[in-house]
Design an enzyme around this catalytic site. Structure first.
Site, PDB file in Angstrom:
ATOM      1  CG  HIS A  56      -2.672   3.617   3.152  1.00 22.40           C
ATOM      2  ND1 HIS A  56      -4.020   3.360   3.270  1.00 22.40           N
ATOM      3  CD2 HIS A  56      -1.829   2.459   3.026  1.00 22.40           C
ATOM      4  CE1 HIS A  56      -4.055   1.909   3.164  1.00 22.40           C
ATOM      5  NE2 HIS A  56      -2.971   1.420   3.072  1.00 22.40           N
ATOM      6  CB  SER A 110      -0.715   0.090   1.177  1.00 20.20           C
ATOM      7  OG  SER A 110      -1.643  -1.133   1.304  1.00 20.20           O
TER       8      SER A 110
END
Length: 387
Positions: A365, A314
């Site tokens: 993220h 991610s």
């Protein structure tokens, strides 16, 4: 009567100005514009009357930080190019003699060759930013309202180009709207021109997707991709093991592990969307740099903001999205159907879900996204190409 007299005098003044040579009209309108911007008139006894038809050069001066700027308006109706070259060389020689007394780091001399006819430069200039005194020459064609820059010269000095266009607009109010319309038209055309591809295939992106799939199947065959012990055995990220046991390799290996099929499916689909575009328009080397830099920084952020076992690509994928967002914003183009707005919405939705769902590592993220945004900017415009 007073109003009538003022209107009459205004009309008379305008008629007189129309009969002036274009250079005189230009200087008459340029003087207040440049003075308002902090320039001062630099003249000797021979050049006091700047509005005279016989004047050959009008000089303005301004100190900005440690640099001294001298703007010379040359009346090319009264002199030719050879005379200008000779006088400019002599002027630069004079400046060199007095350079140390002027208390400045550099002197930039901008020669605006004001002409009513078409002109061409007779030599090619070479830009040397390390010189103490540097001379720049532009041709200003009054009838066409064009600014021509000598090949090899700087095409911008302070905001002089903007000031000259402002003078053009005062002399002819229609110029501003024409210039603005031309700028908008060029910008519209520029947006329609597709970006140049740096790579004719996206093999690296598909290769990483295949590796992710293979490793996921291996995890499933050895205890399951959602089993903590299996994840740790194959290199998942865990704060204690990284910081206390010096297993820094987990910052990279964890990028190829995925927890469950939905995690694998979501990340690989996102990798396909962003990775193919980054690889195509940034090139393979820059794709790898953005992917792994963002992924590693995302893994580091996960260590300091999460106390659980983490895995997934991610951070790297959000890094790709950040780089793509910068590319779309800077070029103002659609990148294979994605524009700035759509990319930003996708990023915000993903980060928003991270705040709602506790199992999502939002620290990775955000860190990956910011890393990719910065890396994308740095790689798109390398420092060595900047002035």
């Amino acid at each position: 009567m007073l109003i009538i007299a003022l209107e009459f005098s205004t009309i008379v003044l305008k008629n007189i100005m129309r009969k002036w040579p274009m250079f005189t009209r230009f200087i008459h309108n340029a003087y207040p514009v440049f003075v308002e911007e902090g320039f001062e008139l630099l003249s000797d006894r021979k050049e006091v009357d700047i509005f005279s038809e016989d004047v050959e050069v009008v000089r303005f001066i301004k100190r900005h930080n440690t640099i001294l700027y001298i703007i010379n308006f040359w009346n090319m109706l009264n002199i030719d190019f050879e005379v200008f070259t000779h006088r400019n060389n002599a002027y630069e020689k004079k400046l060199t003699e007095f350079f140390e007394r002027l208390n400045c780091s550099h002197i930039i001399v901008l020669n605006l060759l004001i002409t009513e006819e078409e002109m061409e430069f007779k030599n090619v200039s070479i830009f040397h930013p390390d010189q103490d005194i540097y001379s720049v020459s532009w041709i200003v064609e009054l009838p066409t309202k064009k600014i021509l820059v000598n090949k090899g010269d700087a095409d911008e000095v302070l905001n002089i180009r903007q000031l000259v266009n402002k003078v053009f607009n005062i002399m002819d109010p229609s110029f501003d709207s024409e210039e603005e319309n031309l700028r908008k038209y060029k910008d519209k055309i520029r947006r329609k021109i597709p970006l140049k591809e740096k790579s004719n295939n996206t093999a690296l992106t598909y290769g990483i997707i295949v590796v992710n799939l293979i490793i996921w199947f291996v995890l499933e065959l050895n205890g399951g991709s959602e089993d903590v012990n299996t994840l740790l055995l194959f290199g998942a990220n865990e704060p204690f093991l990284v910081l206390k046991r010096d297993q820094y390799w987990r910052l990279v290996t964890s990028m190829f592990l995925h927890i469950g099929f939905s995690h694998l499916l979501y990340n690989n689909f996102a990798l396909y969307l962003f990775g193919t575009r980054i690889e195509r328009y940034y090139g393979k080397v820059k794709f790898i740099l953005i992917y792994f830099t963002s992924g590693i920084i995302g893994s580091i952020a996960s260590i300091f903001f999460s106390n659980t076992v983490s895995a997934g690509a991610s951070g790297a994928i959000y890094g790709l999205s950040g780089a793509l967002l910068f590319l779309a914003y800077k070029t103002r183009k659609e990148i294979d159907g994605f524009n700035t707005y759509t990319i930003l919405v996708m990023i915000l939705i993903g980060i928003g879900l991270g705040w709602v769902m506790p199992s999502i590592d939002n620290a990775a993220h955000l860190a990956g996204f910011l890393s990719g945004l910065f890396a994308g900017k740095l790689l798109l415009f390398p420092w060595k190409n900047r002035q």
